[in-house]
Design a protein around this motif. Structure first.
Motif, PDB file in Angstrom:
ATOM      1  N   VAL A 194      83.559  -2.072  24.793  1.00 61.69           N
ATOM      2  CA  VAL A 194      82.146  -1.717  24.982  1.00 61.69           C
ATOM      3  C   VAL A 194      81.952  -0.960  26.288  1.00 61.69           C
ATOM      4  O   VAL A 194      81.307   0.101  26.334  1.00 61.69           O
ATOM      5  N   PHE A 195      82.539  -1.494  27.362  1.00 62.40           N
ATOM      6  CA  PHE A 195      82.361  -0.836  28.659  1.00 62.40           C
ATOM      7  C   PHE A 195      83.272   0.379  28.807  1.00 62.40           C
ATOM      8  O   PHE A 195      83.064   1.194  29.703  1.00 62.40           O
ATOM      9  N   GLY A 196      84.279   0.489  27.932  1.00 59.07           N
ATOM     10  CA  GLY A 196      85.131   1.677  27.955  1.00 59.07           C
ATOM     11  C   GLY A 196      84.592   2.804  27.108  1.00 59.07           C
ATOM     12  O   GLY A 196      85.129   3.921  27.138  1.00 59.07           O
ATOM     13  N   LEU A 197      83.514   2.531  26.359  1.00 59.72           N
ATOM     14  CA  LEU A 197      82.989   3.546  25.447  1.00 59.72           C
ATOM     15  C   LEU A 197      82.416   4.744  26.193  1.00 59.72           C
ATOM     16  O   LEU A 197      82.650   5.900  25.810  1.00 59.72           O
ATOM     17  N   ILE A 198      81.690   4.508  27.279  1.00 63.50           N
ATOM     18  CA  ILE A 198      81.093   5.617  28.036  1.00 63.50           C
ATOM     19  C   ILE A 198      82.176   6.512  28.638  1.00 63.50           C
ATOM     20  O   ILE A 198      82.139   7.745  28.466  1.00 63.50           O
ATOM     21  N   ILE A 252      86.674   1.813  36.580  1.00 67.23           N
ATOM     22  CA  ILE A 252      88.040   2.291  36.756  1.00 67.23           C
ATOM     23  C   ILE A 252      88.405   3.297  35.669  1.00 67.23           C
ATOM     24  O   ILE A 252      89.181   4.237  35.903  1.00 67.23           O
ATOM     25  N   MET A 253      87.837   3.148  34.471  1.00 63.36           N
ATOM     26  CA  MET A 253      88.094   4.119  33.414  1.00 63.36           C
ATOM     27  C   MET A 253      87.417   5.456  33.720  1.00 63.36           C
ATOM     28  O   MET A 253      87.962   6.517  33.396  1.00 63.36           O
ATOM     29  N   LEU A 254      86.253   5.420  34.341  1.00 62.58           N
ATOM     30  CA  LEU A 254      85.607   6.669  34.750  1.00 62.58           C
ATOM     31  C   LEU A 254      86.457   7.398  35.794  1.00 62.58           C
ATOM     32  O   LEU A 254      86.608   8.628  35.752  1.00 62.58           O
ATOM     33  N   GLY A 308      83.365  -8.278  34.997  1.00 60.28           N
ATOM     34  CA  GLY A 308      84.695  -7.698  34.814  1.00 60.28           C
ATOM     35  C   GLY A 308      84.648  -6.452  33.954  1.00 60.28           C
ATOM     36  O   GLY A 308      85.367  -5.476  34.202  1.00 60.28           O
ATOM     37  N   GLY A 309      83.792  -6.463  32.924  1.00 60.94           N
ATOM     38  CA  GLY A 309      83.643  -5.293  32.067  1.00 60.94           C
ATOM     39  C   GLY A 309      83.120  -4.089  32.818  1.00 60.94           C
ATOM     40  O   GLY A 309      83.548  -2.949  32.586  1.00 60.94           O
ATOM     41  N   ILE A 310      82.201  -4.320  33.748  1.00 61.98           N
ATOM     42  CA  ILE A 310      81.689  -3.215  34.571  1.00 61.98           C
ATOM     43  C   ILE A 310      82.813  -2.642  35.426  1.00 61.98           C
ATOM     44  O   ILE A 310      82.916  -1.422  35.620  1.00 61.98           O
ATOM     45  N   ALA A 322      95.848  -3.899  38.486  1.00 59.81           N
ATOM     46  CA  ALA A 322      95.729  -5.323  38.834  1.00 59.81           C
ATOM     47  C   ALA A 322      94.322  -5.654  39.313  1.00 59.81           C
ATOM     48  O   ALA A 322      93.749  -6.688  38.946  1.00 59.81           O
ATOM     49  N   LEU A 323      93.736  -4.766  40.125  1.00 58.30           N
ATOM     50  CA  LEU A 323      92.373  -4.994  40.601  1.00 58.30           C
ATOM     51  C   LEU A 323      91.377  -4.958  39.442  1.00 58.30           C
ATOM     52  O   LEU A 323      90.417  -5.733  39.400  1.00 58.30           O
ATOM     53  N   THR A 324      91.629  -4.044  38.491  1.00 57.29           N
ATOM     54  CA  THR A 324      90.760  -3.954  37.323  1.00 57.29           C
ATOM     55  C   THR A 324      90.863  -5.215  36.482  1.00 57.29           C
ATOM     56  O   THR A 324      89.867  -5.728  35.970  1.00 57.29           O
TER      57      THR A 324
END
Length: 645
Positions: A624-628, A542-544, A535-537, A274-276
């Motif tokens: 895009v921001f999930g690619l790394i 969160i994915m990291l 938001g993308g950052i 939810a925070l993400t």
């Protein structure tokens, strides 16, 4: 099969410690394993047996030496080739089971089949059959935390058998079990060996090792004893292997697995999810609302400008340069313009401030002296009565037509103004008509607040001079409006002997207004996009964290045959799913917020393009921001990932 199944020649493995010290774990191991053997590798902790198993299963590679599987040199295999070797050649049974939390026993068993490209019905029936054979059919919908240790280990054995791998690698499979459960697992391994599979058992327990037909002892990275290699046992009956697609999973199969894994991960961390989502929600809502406000403002301005008529040409008195003498516009100029090709009508224009009175009600407004062609030129109908005629113009008749607002102000009780007299600057005028409601065309004063009188009457009784401020020209063919404008310019230049006038058309005004509003909309959109990028950052961060938390899960997936592309796709799918959900919530919030703004403050216009673009931008931002993080997950070392806590 013409030779040994597994052949290791002088295998060495050296690790570099954190302090930069080289630690040699395997010191020239040479080993041959025939198909169908049941081999136990025993040794104390630190003897190198687990490292040897990792090399045998393609989870790790040796520092030097050669390793062949069924005659194929696999020492230097990279990436997808090593994943295919693990997927099709080996089944892993781990000491700590390594089942994926949050998934059922059946889903854990099916996982290798997903990565092997098995169709869903075949994969499901195979998993049910294996779990039934191992006594877990009634527990197949239970999650790992709902199963005992022995049951979890049997699930891991079923998973190892999913793709009918010819080699089963069991690393301390009884180490975390009680004696009874351990005995059951050993019995299962013996049964698998009897069914013709090659079983390699890693253990420190010599009693467990006695179940094997061949025992190899390791110490300090070397093989110090080998009981010998008996003939392969007879082939028994075990669930028949499925027909599999050895090329690996299809894009849709991978996408389905990635989506289901993503949903499980998001559901397991609801508050964090939810925070993400919050950043994406705010970003998309801002895009929707701000673009709607910008589009609404644009259409409102365009409506005001366009209401003047796109077929109009404005001829204004004066060149705009005070140094040049000016010849005023006259009615004769208008009559000459009317004779030009493509000219539909000509409306001369003079205005002056006036005080209008009816009874005891006074109203200060603008008086417009013009011609009977106003309704045609302006595309402005009369709501009540009739507009004055050309005969009224020629006669200088004291007649007037009221704007809608003036009529409401002077006759507030709904009384009809028609046939009544009003005083315009204390001069009585007979009201012959009331114009239809037009609205604000000028940006400052509403045209509904005008009083219209014949040009001749206005000149004689209200203004006192015939010099026209404006001649408004309507054309038949808007496509030829530029040519008509040039003709008017040439005509007046010849009549006046100089360019002491200005010519404008509504097309230019509309274009200028559109460009201005487009710029404002772009600025609003950029502000919203910045919010979306923030938001993308947040998604990336969160994915990291998710990659760090699920490192062991990644290792498990790699062990059962997942390629780097499979892992990367899963985490990209998860990032896109987070952003997509945030986008949908943001759309709802943006529509609601825009609707409230539209009710309270200004016009808003929602467009399907803006909504679809906002959602697509959210998903693209997530990817895009999930690619790394996705690439970081895909590049993890399987051995290190499995060993993580």
């Amino acid at each position: 099969m013409s030779g040994p199944l597994l052949v290791l020649e002088d295998i060495r493995k050296t690790y570099i410690s954190g302090g930069g010290l080289a630690v040699e774990v395997l010191r020239g191991v040479s080993l041959t394993v025939e198909a169908g053997e049941f081999v136990a590798i025993v040794g104390s902790s630190g003897s190198g047996k687990s490292t040897l198993m990792n090399i045998l299963g393609g989870l790790d590679r040796p520092t030097s030496g050669r390793y062949r599987v069924d005659g194929r040199d696999v020492t230097a295999l990279e990436g997808d080739e090593r994943a295919a070797l693990r997927r099709d050649g080996f089944g892993f049974v781990f000491q700590h089971y390594h089942l994926i939390p949050g998934t059922t026993a059946q889903e854990n068993v099916e996982m290798p089949g997903r990565y092997a490209g098995l169709p869903a019905p075949l994969r499901e029936s195979r998993a049910v059959e294996l779990l039934g054979r191992l006594g877990l059919e009634e527990r197949r919908h239970h999650r790992p935390n709902q199963l005992s240790g022995g049951q979890q280990q049997r699930v891991s054995i079923a998973r190892a058998l999913m793709n009918d791998a010819p080699v089963i690698l069991a690393d301390e499979p009884t180490g975390a079990l009680d004696s009874a459960s351990g005995a059951e697992v050993v019995a299962l391994l013996r049964e698998l060996s009897a069914a013709g599979r090659t079983v390699i058992l890693i253990t420190h327990d010599r009693k467990v090792a006695e179940a094997a037909s061949r025992v190899i002892e390791m110490r300090d990275g070397r093989i110090v004893a080998d009981s010998g290699r008996p003939a392969p046992p007879p082939v028994g009956a075990f669930p028949a292997p499925p027909e599999r697609v050895v090329a690996g999973a299809s894009l849709w199969t991978d996408a389905g697995e990635a989506l289901s894994a993503a949903l499980r991960s998001l559901g397991a961390n609801g508050f964090r999810t939810a925070l993400t989502l919050l950043g994406i929600v705010i970003g998309v809502a801002s895009v929707i609302a701000l673009l709607a406000i910008g589009e609404g403002a644009k259409q409102a301005v365009m409506a005001r400008v366009g209401a003047l008529g796109v077929n109009l040409v404005f001829v204004l008195a004066g060149s705009g340069d005070p140094r040049l003498p000016a010849t005023p516009l006259t009615e004769a100029d208008g009559e000459a313009i009317l004779r030009l090709p493509n000219v539909e009508s000509v409306m001369p224009y003079l205005d002056t401030p006036v005080m209008v009175r009816h009874g005891n009600i006074d109203h200060r407004t603008e008086g417009l002296a013009t011609s009977a062609s106003l309704p045609l030129t302006h595309r402005w109908p009369v709501a009540q009565g009739a507009f004055f005629t050309r005969a009224d113009e020629r006669a200088g008749a004291a007649v007037a037509v009221l704007g809608h607002g003036v009529a409401e102000r002077l006759f507030p009780r709904g009384e009809s103004p028609l046939g009544k007299h009003v005083l315009v600057n204390n001069i009585p005028f007979l009201v012959t008509g009331v114009m239809a409601k037009k609205g604000d065309l000028t940006g400052n004063q509403s045209t509904d607040d005008w009083v219209f009188v014949p040009l001749s009457t206005g000149v004689q009784r209200l203004i006192g001079k015939p010099d026209l401020q404006l001649i408004l020209v309507s054309v038949h063919d808007v496509g030829r409006i530029e040519r008509t404008r040039d003709a008017i310019h040439a005509l007046l230049s010849e009549r006046h002997g100089q360019e002491d006038f200005q010519i404008r058309d509504v097309t230019a005004r509309i274009q200028a207004a559109a460009e201005t509003q487009d710029t404002m909309t772009l600025l609003l959109g950029c502000a919203a996009v910045i919010t979306l990028l923030v938001g993308g950052i947040g998604v990336m961060n969160i994915m990291l964290v998710s990659v760090t938390e699920r490192t062991r899960e990644i290792g498990i997936r790699m062990a059962v045959g997942a390629r780097a592309a499979d892992i990367e796709r899963q985490f990209l799918m998860e990032a896109a799913l987070v952003a997509g959900l945030g986008g949908l919530v943001g759309v709802a919030l943006g529509l609601a917020g825009g609707a409230v703004i539209g009710l309270l403050a200004m016009p808003v216009v929602f467009t399907a393009t803006a909504i679809a673009g906002a959602v697509a931008s959210a998903v693209l931002t997530g990817m895009v921001f999930g690619l790394i993080p996705a690439r970081r997950a895909a590049r993890l070392d399987p051995v290190a990932a499995l060993a993580s806590e």
